[in-house]
Design an enzyme around this catalytic site. Structure first.
Site, mmCIF file in Angstrom:
data_model
loop_
_atom_site.group_PDB
_atom_site.id
_atom_site.type_symbol
_atom_site.label_atom_id
_atom_site.label_comp_id
_atom_site.label_asym_id
_atom_site.label_seq_id
_atom_site.Cartn_x
_atom_site.Cartn_y
_atom_site.Cartn_z
ATOM 1 C CG LEU A 1 6.702 -28.366 -31.679
ATOM 2 C CD1 LEU A 1 7.596 -27.409 -32.465
ATOM 3 C CD2 LEU A 1 7.297 -28.626 -30.296
ATOM 4 N N GLY A 2 3.052 -29.423 -33.148
ATOM 5 C CA GLY A 2 2.606 -30.628 -33.833
ATOM 6 C C GLY A 2 3.212 -31.907 -33.315
ATOM 7 C CB VAL A 3 5.396 -32.934 -30.958
ATOM 8 C CG1 VAL A 3 5.468 -31.877 -29.876
ATOM 9 C CG2 VAL A 3 6.056 -34.217 -30.497
ATOM 10 N N GLY B 1 -22.973 -22.295 -11.073
ATOM 11 C CA GLY B 1 -23.057 -20.869 -10.730
ATOM 12 C C GLY B 1 -21.804 -20.373 -10.047
ATOM 13 C CG ASN B 2 -19.628 -21.916 -6.497
ATOM 14 O OD1 ASN B 2 -20.323 -22.779 -5.965
ATOM 15 N ND2 ASN B 2 -19.233 -20.821 -5.861
ATOM 16 C CB SER B 3 -18.525 -21.661 -13.497
ATOM 17 O OG SER B 3 -18.546 -23.064 -13.402
ATOM 18 C CG HIS C 1 -17.749 -22.908 -18.638
ATOM 19 N ND1 HIS C 1 -16.659 -23.027 -17.815
ATOM 20 C CD2 HIS C 1 -18.828 -22.970 -17.818
ATOM 21 C CE1 HIS C 1 -17.051 -23.171 -16.565
ATOM 22 N NE2 HIS C 1 -18.372 -23.126 -16.538
ATOM 23 C CG ASP D 1 -13.367 -22.669 -18.640
ATOM 24 O OD1 ASP D 1 -14.104 -22.012 -19.402
ATOM 25 O OD2 ASP D 1 -13.813 -23.269 -17.631
#
Length: 321
Positions: free
Chosen positions: A224-226, A171-173, A64, A94
């Site tokens: 997988l779809g679960v 800003g720490n991100s 981000h 992220d």
């Protein structure tokens, strides 16, 4: 009454206390290796932090922070500045990898967040509110937190997020969260509230993500779809199956690999690929590129009986939201 002794004035030449020694040593080790990032996209400028983690100029930050930018500027505490190019981003964890176009300080040492314990000292280094080279300290206030993330229509949960009370601000991100030995165990990612910060862990799962970003510029994931959630295994079954928890299937996506395999809502998933499935992230850990198109044996408990099904995960894309 005997009067309390008057405390002696602090001698500036005395050694620092143990806590201060630990924090200051980590600060001295990491501050030169954490850069302030500036990126511009769609006419707007963003800022964050990044950690130099290889000797040839690769930096680790948050997805981000860089967003959809192709590059930007990195500035170090010694005044060194360099442009950088975005190598790859993975919004679902992220994490992002960028590479400096010029010289960088030496790399940090990456640690293992799986070895952290609640109450352990951690030090955050970053560039909050544009204040380069800022250091804060605190403790690991919780482990195993989950952080929902999104890319397009696809939603995922970052597993085993580190919660800390070290002061984090915008800003720490992308900056470093380190243990008392200066090993980077997390990448700071979010301010969840006053006195509550979150960091993406550095562990075996995220190392795979970082390696994929460096090599391919993206992370291929299996689908997988679960939809499933952890529940305690009934006491009468624990000794029989050797697990205290399993995943209860809540929903099976129509037409998905899970549906084609015969998985049903209400199934209790015990193992997948021969490994116990006892927490929400157990299946996610298996859903990387090497699982795409390969048979995956899943053992479930259905109506009191053990049932084996074979699923063949496909590659995740935004249509699988």
């Amino acid at each position: 009454m005997i009067p309390e002794p008057i405390p002696e004035p602090r001698d500036p030449d005395r050694p620092l206390d143990a806590y201060s020694q630990s924090v200051s040593a980590v600060a001295a080790e990491l501050t030169p290796r954490v850069a302030a990032l500036r990126v511009r996209q769609r006419g707007r400028e963003g800022a964050g932090s990044a950690v130099t983690f290889t000797a040839d100029g690769f930096l680790l930050t948050n997805a981000h922070v860089v967003g959809g930018a192709a590059g930007g500027q990195a500035a170090y505490s010694d005044g060194t500045t360099t442009s950088f190019t975005v190598v790859g981003t993975d919004p679902l964890s992220d994490l992002a990898v960028v590479r400096a176009d010029g010289d960088t300080p030496g790399p940090v040492t990456l640690g293992d967040s799986d070895k952290l314990v609640v109450g352990q000292l951690v030090v955050a280094v970053g560039n909050p509110l544009g204040m380069a080279g800022s250091v804060t300290a605190g403790v690991v206030s919780a482990l195993g937190r989950s952080l929902p993330t999104r890319s397009g229509n696809a939603v995922r949960v970052v597993e085993d997020v580190i919660q800390t009370d070290a002061a984090l601000n915008p800003g720490n991100s992308g900056g470093a969260l380190a243990d008392s030995h200066g090993r980077v165990v997390g990448i700071n990612t979010a301010v969840a509230g006053i006195g509550l910060g979150l960091a993406v862990p550095i562990n075996s799962t995220t190392r795979r993500i970082i390696a994929a970003l460096m090599h391919d510029g993206r992370v291929r994931r299996a689908y997988l779809g679960v939809v499933a959630a952890p529940i305690p295994v009934p006491a009468s079954l624990r000794e029989r199956i050797g697990q205290n928890e399993a995943l209860r299937v809540a929903e099976v996506m129509p037409g998905s690999p899970a549906a084609r395999s015969g998985l049903r809502p209400g199934d209790l998933v015990l193992t997948a690929g021969g490994s116990p499935v006892d927490q929400a992230q157990s299946l996610q850990r298996l859903m990387f590129a090497d699982a795409i198109g390969k048979p995956l044996q899943i053992t479930v408990l259905r109506n009191g009986a053990m049932v084996d099904v074979i699923a063949e995960p496909v590659e995740l894309n935004i249509e699988h939201a």
